[in-house]
Enzyme design. Structure first.
Site, PDB file in Angstrom:
ATOM      1  N   ASP A  37     -32.395 -50.737  41.608  1.00  0.00           N
ATOM      2  CA  ASP A  37     -33.388 -49.820  42.175  1.00  0.00           C
ATOM      3  C   ASP A  37     -33.295 -48.417  41.568  1.00  0.00           C
ATOM      4  O   ASP A  37     -33.650 -47.425  42.183  1.00  0.00           O
ATOM      5  CB  ASP A  37     -33.249 -49.749  43.701  1.00  0.00           C
ATOM      6  CG  ASP A  37     -31.858 -49.319  44.111  1.00  0.00           C
ATOM      7  OD1 ASP A  37     -30.990 -49.195  43.222  1.00  0.00           O
ATOM      8  OD2 ASP A  37     -31.631 -49.101  45.320  1.00  0.00           O
ATOM      9  N   HIS A 243     -31.557 -47.904  11.661  1.00  0.00           N
ATOM     10  CA  HIS A 243     -31.758 -47.539  13.068  1.00  0.00           C
ATOM     11  C   HIS A 243     -30.453 -47.659  13.860  1.00  0.00           C
ATOM     12  O   HIS A 243     -30.427 -48.172  14.975  1.00  0.00           O
ATOM     13  CB  HIS A 243     -32.876 -48.386  13.688  1.00  0.00           C
ATOM     14  CG  HIS A 243     -34.229 -47.981  13.186  1.00  0.00           C
ATOM     15  ND1 HIS A 243     -35.346 -48.771  13.284  1.00  0.00           N
ATOM     16  CD2 HIS A 243     -34.656 -46.862  12.549  1.00  0.00           C
ATOM     17  CE1 HIS A 243     -36.374 -48.161  12.739  1.00  0.00           C
ATOM     18  NE2 HIS A 243     -35.987 -46.993  12.287  1.00  0.00           N
ATOM     19  N   ASP A 260     -30.008 -38.343  12.552  1.00  0.00           N
ATOM     20  CA  ASP A 260     -31.471 -38.377  12.681  1.00  0.00           C
ATOM     21  C   ASP A 260     -31.751 -38.129  14.158  1.00  0.00           C
ATOM     22  O   ASP A 260     -31.519 -39.012  14.996  1.00  0.00           O
ATOM     23  CB  ASP A 260     -31.978 -39.754  12.224  1.00  0.00           C
ATOM     24  CG  ASP A 260     -33.503 -39.849  12.229  1.00  0.00           C
ATOM     25  OD1 ASP A 260     -34.155 -39.015  12.878  1.00  0.00           O
ATOM     26  OD2 ASP A 260     -34.024 -40.783  11.582  1.00  0.00           O
ATOM     27  N   ASP A 271     -38.530 -34.679  14.460  1.00  0.00           N
ATOM     28  CA  ASP A 271     -37.861 -35.848  13.853  1.00  0.00           C
ATOM     29  C   ASP A 271     -37.169 -35.371  12.575  1.00  0.00           C
ATOM     30  O   ASP A 271     -37.761 -35.347  11.510  1.00  0.00           O
ATOM     31  CB  ASP A 271     -38.922 -36.920  13.553  1.00  0.00           C
ATOM     32  CG  ASP A 271     -38.321 -38.196  12.996  1.00  0.00           C
ATOM     33  OD1 ASP A 271     -37.081 -38.329  12.977  1.00  0.00           O
ATOM     34  OD2 ASP A 271     -39.113 -39.072  12.585  1.00  0.00           O
ATOM     35  N   HIS A 350     -37.426 -47.832   3.034  1.00  0.00           N
ATOM     36  CA  HIS A 350     -38.400 -47.438   4.067  1.00  0.00           C
ATOM     37  C   HIS A 350     -39.432 -46.498   3.462  1.00  0.00           C
ATOM     38  O   HIS A 350     -39.297 -46.061   2.312  1.00  0.00           O
ATOM     39  CB  HIS A 350     -37.698 -46.781   5.263  1.00  0.00           C
ATOM     40  CG  HIS A 350     -36.879 -45.572   4.899  1.00  0.00           C
ATOM     41  ND1 HIS A 350     -37.428 -44.356   4.555  1.00  0.00           N
ATOM     42  CD2 HIS A 350     -35.534 -45.395   4.816  1.00  0.00           C
ATOM     43  CE1 HIS A 350     -36.466 -43.491   4.311  1.00  0.00           C
ATOM     44  NE2 HIS A 350     -35.299 -44.104   4.446  1.00  0.00           N
ATOM     45  N   HIS A 354     -44.379 -40.694   8.154  1.00  0.00           N
ATOM     46  CA  HIS A 354     -45.200 -41.242   9.236  1.00  0.00           C
ATOM     47  C   HIS A 354     -45.771 -40.071  10.002  1.00  0.00           C
ATOM     48  O   HIS A 354     -45.197 -38.978  10.023  1.00  0.00           O
ATOM     49  CB  HIS A 354     -44.383 -42.170  10.145  1.00  0.00           C
ATOM     50  CG  HIS A 354     -43.140 -41.553  10.717  1.00  0.00           C
ATOM     51  ND1 HIS A 354     -43.134 -40.708  11.807  1.00  0.00           N
ATOM     52  CD2 HIS A 354     -41.836 -41.638  10.319  1.00  0.00           C
ATOM     53  CE1 HIS A 354     -41.902 -40.330  12.071  1.00  0.00           C
ATOM     54  NE2 HIS A 354     -41.084 -40.860  11.175  1.00  0.00           N
ATOM     55  N   HIS A 361     -43.393 -41.956  16.009  1.00  0.00           N
ATOM     56  CA  HIS A 361     -44.213 -42.635  14.999  1.00  0.00           C
ATOM     57  C   HIS A 361     -45.626 -42.546  15.549  1.00  0.00           C
ATOM     58  O   HIS A 361     -46.076 -43.418  16.288  1.00  0.00           O
ATOM     59  CB  HIS A 361     -43.769 -44.086  14.796  1.00  0.00           C
ATOM     60  CG  HIS A 361     -42.374 -44.177  14.244  1.00  0.00           C
ATOM     61  ND1 HIS A 361     -41.557 -45.256  14.419  1.00  0.00           N
ATOM     62  CD2 HIS A 361     -41.652 -43.293  13.515  1.00  0.00           C
ATOM     63  CE1 HIS A 361     -40.397 -45.034  13.825  1.00  0.00           C
ATOM     64  NE2 HIS A 361     -40.428 -43.843  13.273  1.00  0.00           N
ATOM     65  N   GLU A 384     -39.372 -38.014   4.419  1.00  0.00           N
ATOM     66  CA  GLU A 384     -38.005 -38.467   4.640  1.00  0.00           C
ATOM     67  C   GLU A 384     -37.508 -39.497   3.622  1.00  0.00           C
ATOM     68  O   GLU A 384     -37.246 -40.647   3.967  1.00  0.00           O
ATOM     69  CB  GLU A 384     -37.868 -39.041   6.054  1.00  0.00           C
ATOM     70  CG  GLU A 384     -38.930 -40.051   6.463  1.00  0.00           C
ATOM     71  CD  GLU A 384     -38.692 -40.591   7.885  1.00  0.00           C
ATOM     72  OE1 GLU A 384     -37.575 -41.062   8.147  1.00  0.00           O
ATOM     73  OE2 GLU A 384     -39.615 -40.547   8.694  1.00  0.00           O
ATOM     74  N   TYR A 388     -29.569 -45.511   0.215  1.00  0.00           N
ATOM     75  CA  TYR A 388     -28.530 -46.175   1.012  1.00  0.00           C
ATOM     76  C   TYR A 388     -27.887 -47.234   0.128  1.00  0.00           C
ATOM     77  O   TYR A 388     -28.560 -48.161  -0.326  1.00  0.00           O
ATOM     78  CB  TYR A 388     -29.145 -46.835   2.250  1.00  0.00           C
ATOM     79  CG  TYR A 388     -30.118 -45.917   2.966  1.00  0.00           C
ATOM     80  CD1 TYR A 388     -29.703 -45.077   3.994  1.00  0.00           C
ATOM     81  CD2 TYR A 388     -31.464 -45.875   2.563  1.00  0.00           C
ATOM     82  CE1 TYR A 388     -30.599 -44.221   4.618  1.00  0.00           C
ATOM     83  CE2 TYR A 388     -32.365 -45.022   3.184  1.00  0.00           C
ATOM     84  CZ  TYR A 388     -31.932 -44.197   4.201  1.00  0.00           C
ATOM     85  OH  TYR A 388     -32.823 -43.342   4.812  1.00  0.00           O
ATOM     86  N   ARG A 405     -30.232 -39.514   3.988  1.00  0.00           N
ATOM     87  CA  ARG A 405     -31.665 -39.277   4.237  1.00  0.00           C
ATOM     88  C   ARG A 405     -31.830 -37.793   4.539  1.00  0.00           C
ATOM     89  O   ARG A 405     -30.951 -37.182   5.162  1.00  0.00           O
ATOM     90  CB  ARG A 405     -32.164 -40.134   5.410  1.00  0.00           C
ATOM     91  CG  ARG A 405     -33.617 -39.912   5.761  1.00  0.00           C
ATOM     92  CD  ARG A 405     -34.225 -41.029   6.610  1.00  0.00           C
ATOM     93  NE  ARG A 405     -33.672 -41.152   7.946  1.00  0.00           N
ATOM     94  CZ  ARG A 405     -32.840 -42.109   8.339  1.00  0.00           C
ATOM     95  NH1 ARG A 405     -32.457 -43.038   7.485  1.00  0.00           N
ATOM     96  NH2 ARG A 405     -32.393 -42.143   9.580  1.00  0.00           N
ATOM     97  N   GLU A 407     -34.869 -35.426   6.147  1.00  0.00           N
ATOM     98  CA  GLU A 407     -36.175 -35.561   6.808  1.00  0.00           C
ATOM     99  C   GLU A 407     -36.610 -34.242   7.418  1.00  0.00           C
ATOM    100  O   GLU A 407     -35.883 -33.634   8.201  1.00  0.00           O
ATOM    101  CB  GLU A 407     -36.069 -36.622   7.916  1.00  0.00           C
ATOM    102  CG  GLU A 407     -37.332 -36.781   8.723  1.00  0.00           C
ATOM    103  CD  GLU A 407     -37.270 -37.945   9.716  1.00  0.00           C
ATOM    104  OE1 GLU A 407     -36.157 -38.292  10.165  1.00  0.00           O
ATOM    105  OE2 GLU A 407     -38.347 -38.486  10.037  1.00  0.00           O
TER     106      GLU A 407
END
Ligand code: GLY
Ligand code: MN
Ligand code: MN
Length: 442
Positions: A37, A243, A260, A271, A350, A354, A361, A384, A388, A405, A407
């Site tokens: 709950d 991710h 990130d 982002d 990637h 975006h 996104h 970005e 890798y 990365r 970004e």
């Protein structure tokens, strides 16, 4: 905060974009159960937020451009005032106060939705609704349409066309107003401060989730209470998991850490990704790969002006990264052959960009009539690029386990672009300077 008048005018513009004699229904989000709950913190549905600014769950916006109303007709259904419920669950605007505060022509308690919505929909030719988005709304609409169709003797008329409202709303959301850009600039600044805080706190032996805690603390202390998405803090080879949100490993001397993370302010996301050395100093291999990703980002950014498109910038980033990987001996052969065979995909898997806005996104089509969409003032997106190198990659050992990365968030202006996240250091010199403690955090 966005002004009430801006929400009113968004609804008017949507009503103009709808076909004549149309009615549109947009539900608010609902509370989501976390366990038994208890619920997750409430987050408003982005389309509903864009059109209303109304912050409560379970509500329903109805918008009509029928001639039977004089001008655009807007109705809100919402939880009504209820002293007992408010003692347990918190304050509510209630229908009357919501109507005045958020500029609707009418507002009714939620319990009256079915009977009043039936009257409202009756006689419209078209009904705009996002089917399969909210189960309760789908059921409600089905039930009302059935009743309208089964009551011809009472001269009821059910809409004959069901249309998806998302393409219209999302096209509006794609172009940000000055008020939206101002919020996104602010959340970009807040998130930049958070990244700087994490850089300053970082040292070998600290856990990934402790950096996450530093970031979230800074977001909240500056007014962006929640992160806009699951924060990624990946040390060493964890940076190669795109991710990665476990954030549960210890950060090791000699590794890089990729963060990130972005805050959410008034529903709008930042982002940002930065990658930096856990001990404050890049190794030679780390620096070479880092500078390659930075070069790709800077070269892409140069192309981001009105009239150009994201595909051009993406292609540029691919070209720079492929050439760089050839120069470092990570790829072999000619640039042309490698581009043709898309060999970069093992290391840069990637997209470059975006859209960014109420959703991280964000919504909006990337192509128009099969062509890449030309950038216009008010469009906001990320840039970005990344590289890798997995442990299993067929490369010299010294490159393995490095993930990088960089970004930033970019808003297109009349003549070029603004970087909304420029406050966080990006060059090796600036990162090392900040982490050495030579620079005050501003
Ligand atoms: N933070 C998710 C992304 O960069 O797309
Ligand atoms: Mn992104
Ligand atoms: Mn990101």
């Amino acid at each position: 905060m966005t002004e009430k008048q801006e929400f009113v005018s968004r609804r008017e513009i949507l009503a103009q974009k709808m076909q004549p004699e149309s009615i549109c229904v947009v539900p608010a989000a609902r509370l989501q159960t976390r366990s038994r709950d208890t619920e997750f913190p409430f987050r408003q549905d982005s389309d509903f937020q864009y059109l209303t600014g109304f912050p409560e769950p379970d509500a329903l916006l109805v918008l009509s451009n029928s001639q039977k109303f004089k001008g655009v007709h807007t109705v809100l259904f919402c939880l009504d005032k209820d002293p007992t419920a408010e003692i347990w669950h918190g304050r509510r605007f209630g229908a009357e106060c919501a109507k005045n505060t958020f500029g609707f022509l009418q507002a009714y308690p939620l319990e009256e939705t079915e009977s009043i919505l039936l009257e409202l929909i009756d006689g419209h030719q078209n009904l705009y609704v996002a089917l399969d988005h909210c189960e309760q709304t789908d059921e409600l609409i089905k039930h009302i349409l059935k009743q309208l169709r089964e009551a011809p003797k009472q001269s009821r008329m059910a809409p004959t066309a069901l249309l998806d409202n998302r393409p219209l709303i999302h096209e509006l959301r794609l172009r940000k107003s000055p008020a939206e850009i101002a919020i996104m600039k602010r959340v970009g600044d807040i998130s930049a401060q958070a990244h700087k805080r994490a850089m300053l706190f970082c040292r070998p032996g600290v856990n990934e989730y402790q950096l996450e805690a530093e970031l979230h603390h800074e977001f909240a202390m500056q007014g962006a209470r929640y992160p806009a998405y699951g924060t990624i803090v990946g040390g060493g080879r964890n940076a190669c998991i795109l991710h990665y949100t476990e954030n549960s490993d210890v950060l090791n001397d000699g590794d890089l850490v990729l963060i990130d993370a972005g805050g959410e302010l008034d529903g709008y996301a930042a982002d940002i990704t930065r990658t930096f050395p856990v001990n404050g100093k890049f190794s030679s291999e780390q620096a070479q790969l880092y500078n390659l990703v930075l070069e790709a980002q800077l070269a892409s950014l140069e192309l981001l002006i009105p009239g150009n498109n994201l595909k051009q910038a993406t292609d540029k980033s691919i070209e720079v990264i492929t050439q760089g990987l050839l120069d470092l001996g990570i790829l072999a052969g000619t640039l042309e052959d490698n581009l043709q065979e898309q060999t970069y995909r093992q290391f840069y898997m990637h997209g470059l960009s975006h859209w960014l806005g109420l959703d991280v996104h964000d919504v909006g089509d990337y192509k128009v009539k099969g062509q890449d969409r030309a950038l216009e003032a008010g469009m906001v997106f990320t840039v970005e690029p990344g590289v890798y190198i997995a442990d299993t990659a067929d490369v010299d050992d010294r490159w393995k386990g490095i993930g990088i990365r960089i970004e930033d968030n970019v808003a297109i202006t009349e003549n070029g672009h603004d970087i909304l996240t420029a406050q966080v250091p990006k060059t090796i010199a600036d990162i090392e300077k900040l982490m050495s403690g030579e620079e005050c955090v501003g």
